[in-house]
Design an enzyme around this catalytic site. Structure first.
Site, short mmCIF file in Angstrom:
data_model
loop_
_atom_site.label_atom_id
_atom_site.label_comp_id
_atom_site.label_asym_id
_atom_site.label_seq_id
_atom_site.Cartn_x
_atom_site.Cartn_y
_atom_site.Cartn_z
N ASP A 105 6.03 5.35 12.51
CA ASP A 105 5.87 6.25 11.37
C ASP A 105 5.36 7.61 11.82
O ASP A 105 4.44 7.70 12.62
CB ASP A 105 4.87 5.60 10.39
CG ASP A 105 4.82 6.33 9.06
OD1 ASP A 105 3.74 6.38 8.44
OD2 ASP A 105 5.88 6.86 8.64
N HIS A 106 6.00 8.66 11.31
CA HIS A 106 5.59 10.04 11.61
C HIS A 106 5.44 10.29 13.12
O HIS A 106 4.40 10.79 13.58
CB HIS A 106 4.29 10.38 10.88
CG HIS A 106 4.48 10.55 9.40
ND1 HIS A 106 5.17 11.61 8.85
CD2 HIS A 106 4.14 9.75 8.36
CE1 HIS A 106 5.20 11.47 7.52
NE2 HIS A 106 4.58 10.36 7.20
N ASP B 216 8.88 13.14 13.27
CA ASP B 216 8.49 14.02 12.17
C ASP B 216 8.42 15.46 12.67
O ASP B 216 7.38 15.93 13.14
CB ASP B 216 7.13 13.59 11.60
CG ASP B 216 6.72 14.49 10.43
OD1 ASP B 216 5.64 14.25 9.85
OD2 ASP B 216 7.49 15.43 10.10
N HIS C 90 1.25 12.30 0.28
CA HIS C 90 0.54 11.18 0.92
C HIS C 90 -0.80 10.94 0.22
O HIS C 90 -1.43 11.88 -0.24
CB HIS C 90 0.28 11.50 2.39
CG HIS C 90 1.49 11.37 3.26
ND1 HIS C 90 1.86 12.31 4.18
CD2 HIS C 90 2.42 10.39 3.34
CE1 HIS C 90 2.96 11.93 4.80
NE2 HIS C 90 3.32 10.76 4.31
N GLY C 91 -1.22 9.67 0.19
CA GLY C 91 -2.51 9.34 -0.41
C GLY C 91 -2.38 9.17 -1.92
O GLY C 91 -1.31 9.35 -2.49
N HIS D 22 8.32 9.15 1.13
CA HIS D 22 6.96 8.89 1.64
C HIS D 22 5.97 9.05 0.48
O HIS D 22 6.31 9.60 -0.57
CB HIS D 22 6.63 9.87 2.76
CG HIS D 22 7.26 9.50 4.07
ND1 HIS D 22 6.54 9.25 5.21
CD2 HIS D 22 8.55 9.30 4.40
CE1 HIS D 22 7.34 8.93 6.20
NE2 HIS D 22 8.58 8.96 5.74
N GLY E 193 4.35 6.50 -1.18
CA GLY E 193 4.67 5.53 -2.23
C GLY E 193 3.47 5.04 -3.03
O GLY E 193 3.61 4.60 -4.17
N VAL F 96 4.62 2.84 1.99
CA VAL F 96 3.35 2.56 1.29
C VAL F 96 2.28 2.25 2.34
O VAL F 96 2.43 1.33 3.14
CB VAL F 96 3.49 1.36 0.33
CG1 VAL F 96 2.15 1.04 -0.34
CG2 VAL F 96 4.57 1.61 -0.71
N THR G 148 -1.57 3.67 1.72
CA THR G 148 -2.90 3.73 1.09
C THR G 148 -3.19 2.52 0.21
O THR G 148 -4.27 1.91 0.31
CB THR G 148 -3.03 5.04 0.27
OG1 THR G 148 -2.83 6.15 1.15
CG2 THR G 148 -4.41 5.15 -0.37
O1 G3H Z 1 3.91 7.45 6.12
C1 G3H Z 1 3.30 6.73 5.36
C2 G3H Z 1 3.48 6.83 3.92
O2 G3H Z 1 4.06 8.01 3.56
C3 G3H Z 1 2.28 6.37 3.16
O3 G3H Z 1 1.99 7.11 2.01
O4 G3H Z 1 -0.39 6.33 1.86
O5 G3H Z 1 0.68 7.61 -0.01
O6 G3H Z 1 1.36 5.24 0.46
P1 G3H Z 1 0.85 6.55 1.03
ZN ZN Z 2 4.48 9.38 5.33
#
Ligand code: G3H
Ligand code: ZN
Length: 284
Positions: free
Chosen positions: A82-83, A104, A178-179, A208, A210, A231, A233
């Site tokens: 991821d990223h 990313d 995010h978050g 992203h 979610g 997802v 957080t």
């Molecule tokens: O790359 C990870 C996700 O974009 C997580 O986003 O923490 O808002 O669910 P989120």
């Molecule tokens: Zn993300």
């Protein structure tokens, strides 16, 4: 079964007009709980290893955990970076057995994002690994990395990018963040539809941020072409809340079970929501 790559599960999602969740994993218990949730729903699952896990030296550990979980399951399982922060990091993950890597390049100027993404695609595709790229830095903070870019991606940038980069999946910034959202997010579905309808071979589209998106927002995004939803957080919060709920116990396995049950509850709801068409439940 052996790990599968991202394109395989997103092709599956495209055929059914649904989305597949990509859950970030930070330790063994989170990974195992998410696998249990996928088994209960009998749906594909993408395990995402992010920069926080990598920064704390968990890349190889978590890769081993996911390979073991996949070997014990008949479900399609993807091990995904991821990223991804650099070409070199994506290579390190490919070497560790990842079947999908995100590069990313969203903080970079478009031309540089294209140049770097082309490199990653060339290396990854040479060994059957899928690639996710990103356009339009997604606002918010993820694993300690703060992005503050334009709240939305430009359609012309998307058109330029997808003509230049043979990416399997593209993360787009359409009002997501995010978050946990501070105000109710309003995704630009019109922009998403324009991206989907570009006169080009549009890659699978990724949402992203979610966590905190309502069911209606998710359903609208999926019915307009989102095929992977990240997802992190909400899963991390479910884990911590589960642990806190067992605070009165001195038994470690009471804590682990409480955290596991809390994660499974959240993850099953996400899996069901993302992989269920408005009118039916699409099983494998
Ligand atoms: O790359 C990870 C996700 O974009 C997580 O986003 O923490 O808002 O669910 P989120
Ligand atoms: Zn993300």
């Amino acid at each position: 079964m052996p790990l599968v790559n991202l394109k395989e599960v997103l092709d599956w999602a495209e055929e059914r007009n649904v989305a597949v969740p990509a859950f970030n994993i930070d330790n063994i218990d989170i990974a195992q709980s998410l696998m249990m949730a996928a088994e209960e729903e009998r749906k594909p699952i993408i395990f995402a290893v992010g920069q926080g896990a990598i920064r704390t030296g968990r890349l190889e550990l978590l890769a081993g955990v996911v390979k073991t979980l996949a070997a014990g399951s008949s479900l399609p399982v993807v091990l995904h970076l991821d990223h991804g922060a650099s070409f070199e990091q994506t290579l390190a993950c490919i070497r560790a057995g990842f079947t999908s890597v995100m590069f990313d390049g969203s903080p970079l100027p478009l031309a540089e994002n294209i140049a770097q993404s082309v490199l990653v695609v060339r290396a990854a595709h040479a060994v059957g690994v899928s690639v996710e790229t990103e356009l339009g830095a997604i606002p918010g903070v993820e694993d300690g990395i703060a992005h503050s870019g334009p709240a939305k991606v430009s359609l012309s940038d998307v058109e330029t990018f997808i003509h230049a980069v043979d990416t399997d999946a593209l993360a787009v910034s359409i009002g997501n963040a995010h978050g946990m959202y501070k105000t109710a997010p309003k995704l630009d579905i019109e922009l998403l539809q324009k991206i989907r309808n570009l006169n080009a071979e549009v890659p699978h589209l990724v949402l992203h941020g979610g966590s905190g998106l309502g069911d209606g927002v998710i359903r609208t995004a999926v019915s307009n072409g989102i095929r992977k939803i990240n997802v992190a957080t909400e899963i991390r919060l479910a884990y911590l809340e589960g642990l806190h709920s067992a605070a009165g116990s001195q038994d470690i396995y009471t804590h682990i079970a409480a955290a596991r049950n809390s994660i499974i509850e959240v993850a099953r709801a996400k899996i069901l929501l993302f992989t269920t068409k408005a009118d039916e439940r699409g099983n494998l």
